[in-house]
Scaffold this motif. Structure first.
Motif, PDB file in Angstrom:
ATOM      1  N   ALA A  32       0.793  -1.303  -0.042  1.00  0.00           N
ATOM      2  CA  ALA A  32       0.015   0.179  -0.075  1.00  0.00           C
ATOM      3  C   ALA A  32       0.719   1.300   0.086  1.00  0.00           C
ATOM      4  CB  ALA A  32      -0.857   0.067   1.173  1.00  0.00           C
ATOM      5  N   GLY A  33       0.573   2.060  -1.006  1.00  0.00           N
ATOM      6  CA  GLY A  33       1.348   3.378  -1.012  1.00  0.00           C
ATOM      7  C   GLY A  33       2.729   3.278  -1.998  1.00  0.00           C
ATOM      8  N   ALA A  34       3.173   2.021  -2.213  1.00  0.00           N
ATOM      9  CA  ALA A  34       4.139   2.117  -2.972  1.00  0.00           C
ATOM     10  C   ALA A  34       4.267   2.739  -4.350  1.00  0.00           C
ATOM     11  CB  ALA A  34       4.741   0.730  -3.046  1.00  0.00           C
ATOM     12  N   VAL A  35       3.096   2.326  -5.078  1.00  0.00           N
ATOM     13  CA  VAL A  35       2.922   2.747  -6.389  1.00  0.00           C
ATOM     14  C   VAL A  35       2.892   4.302  -6.569  1.00  0.00           C
ATOM     15  CG1 VAL A  35       1.228   2.639  -8.462  1.00  0.00           C
ATOM     16  CG2 VAL A  35       1.511   0.823  -7.311  1.00  0.00           C
ATOM     17  N   GLU A  36       2.030   4.868  -5.460  1.00  0.00           N
ATOM     18  CA  GLU A  36       1.830   6.296  -5.418  1.00  0.00           C
ATOM     19  C   GLU A  36       3.143   7.015  -5.119  1.00  0.00           C
ATOM     20  OE1 GLU A  36      -1.957   4.319  -4.817  1.00  0.00           O
ATOM     21  OE2 GLU A  36       0.129   4.006  -3.942  1.00  0.00           O
ATOM     22  N   ALA A  37       3.771   6.431  -4.350  1.00  0.00           N
ATOM     23  CA  ALA A  37       5.222   6.800  -3.986  1.00  0.00           C
ATOM     24  C   ALA A  37       6.384   7.022  -4.935  1.00  0.00           C
ATOM     25  CB  ALA A  37       5.990   6.199  -2.772  1.00  0.00           C
ATOM     26  N   VAL A  38       6.167   6.051  -5.788  1.00  0.00           N
ATOM     27  CA  VAL A  38       7.216   5.963  -7.031  1.00  0.00           C
ATOM     28  C   VAL A  38       7.081   6.946  -8.143  1.00  0.00           C
ATOM     29  CG1 VAL A  38       8.078   4.532  -9.040  1.00  0.00           C
ATOM     30  CG2 VAL A  38       7.892   3.517  -6.693  1.00  0.00           C
ATOM     31  N   ALA A  39       5.402   7.137  -8.266  1.00  0.00           N
ATOM     32  CA  ALA A  39       4.656   7.824  -9.101  1.00  0.00           C
ATOM     33  C   ALA A  39       5.125   9.414  -8.940  1.00  0.00           C
ATOM     34  CB  ALA A  39       3.276   7.770  -9.213  1.00  0.00           C
ATOM     35  N   ARG A  40       5.064   9.659  -7.671  1.00  0.00           N
ATOM     36  CA  ARG A  40       5.274  10.972  -7.017  1.00  0.00           C
ATOM     37  C   ARG A  40       6.900  11.289  -7.413  1.00  0.00           C
ATOM     38  NH1 ARG A  40       3.665  13.807  -1.527  1.00  0.00           N
ATOM     39  NH2 ARG A  40       4.852  15.685  -1.601  1.00  0.00           N
TER      40      ARG A  40
END
Length: 351
Positions: A32-40
């Protein structure tokens, strides 16, 4: 110095080096949150790399796996211990030399890619044995490796991770299989290339031209110690193998610069704390030792420890680390307030 970074943690660094298992994903599911972190990070044009001890996939396969999870990754961003092991063998052996491979097909492919010849049996006269994780590795593979090493073959291990994370909890990793051979041979591998050796971190930094990289991992004994050996700051995320309890007993060589519950800590100052700063117990204080910070109060009396007050759970963890790392045992902490009970529960430190 404050235990909370000013602004966004990631702003202080010019490269973020991620571990994969336990940080970006667990086996085949994104955390949870990893995809969003890399995208940011991509949106902010922050360079990043993935450095993994997992030798069961080639970089292109790792990138494909990440893309399938929604993470925009390129093969040239991925550094694996299988690539590093093959490169180390190519430096030591002549082209065309036979190498007995214990591990997955990805490791065989990397050995083949550097001009060496993968073999499966000791009677094929291998010049080296390379050992990496593979779910199908069995007794026969270890037996062939044992015979070859006793006959004089160079023994290279991709990594010595005792376990690997999974949704069901830690499972035996390559280090457990290396330990079986170590027991049978009564010796260590000639070379270990994966973390905590600093090679993967150093390669990532050189490729990016980074001067101030941050390593992010879930294991104290590989990711964090490897970052320390490479002279890098590190962030421990509590989404994989190492826990808050492990952090309290960590020796100096495996203590991270920061800790966060997950990758939100890269961007949210309230979701990360810096360790090794702030108040420490007074050694000359008579009676129970009391230290206070960030709304928390920790009372230490011999083997007894009580946490009271209220605040963020990570700030409580920072206070507990300050006590533990100065020689005060705090593994069994009694909550002295409702908020303390909640925080200790979040940290997995309830008795």
């Amino acid at each position: 110095m404050s235990g909370t970074p000013a602004g966004s943690l990631v702003d202080a660094y010019d490269l973020v080096i991620f571990d994969l298992d336990g940080v970006i994903y667990l086996i085949d599911r994104p955390i949870a949150g990893a995809v969003e972190a890399v995208a940011r990070l991509h949106a902010e044009r922050k360079p990043l790399a993935y450095a993994t001890n997992n030798a069961s996939r080639r970089p292109a396969e790792v990138a494909e796996l990440l893309v399938g999870m929604g993470v925009n990754a390129r093969p040239d961003e991925v550094l694996t211990s299988s690539v590093a092991a093959a490169a180390a063998l190519a430096e030591r052996l002549p082209a065309g030399a036979a190498v007995l491979v214990v591990g997955a097909e990805a490791l065989r492919a990397e050995v083949r890619a550097v001009g060496l010849v993968p073999v499966e049996r000791a009677d094929q006269s291998p010049d080296a044995v390379v050992q990496g994780y593979g779910p199908q590795v069995g007794w026969t593979d270890l037996a062939e490796a044992s015979v070859a090493i006793r006959a004089g073959a160079l023994w290279v291990a991709t990594n010595t991770d005792r376990t690997l994370p999974s949704p069901r909890g830690p499972l035996p990793g390559n280090g457990s299989l290396v330990a079986a051979l170590r027991t049978a041979l009564n010796r260590d591998p000639d070379l270990v290339v994966g973390k905590p050796e600093p090679a993967l971190f150093g390669t990532a930094a050189r490729q990016a031209g980074a001067e101030r990289p941050l390593a992010v991992g879930d294991r104290l004994d590989t990711d964090i110690e490897g970052a320390a050996r490479a002279g890098m700051d590190s962030l421990l995320v509590l989404t994989g193998v190492s826990s808050a309890a492990d952090l309290l007993i960590a020796p100096p060589s495996t203590r991270p610069t920061y800790v966060a519950h997950d990758l939100r800590g890269l961007f949210d100052a309230d979701s990360v704390v810096r360790l090794g700063v702030g108040p420490t117990p007074a050694e000359d204080q008579a009676g129970p030792v009391v230290i206070e910070a960030d709304g928390w109060r920790l009372s230490l009396d011999g083997q007894k420890a009580e946490l009271s007050g209220a605040g963020r759970s990570l700030h409580a963890l920072r206070l507990l680390c300050a006590a533990a790392w100065s020689g005060h045992p705090v593994l069994r902490v009694r909550p002295g307030s409702e908020a303390a009970g909640t925080a200790l529960g979040e940290l997995g430190l309830t008795s």
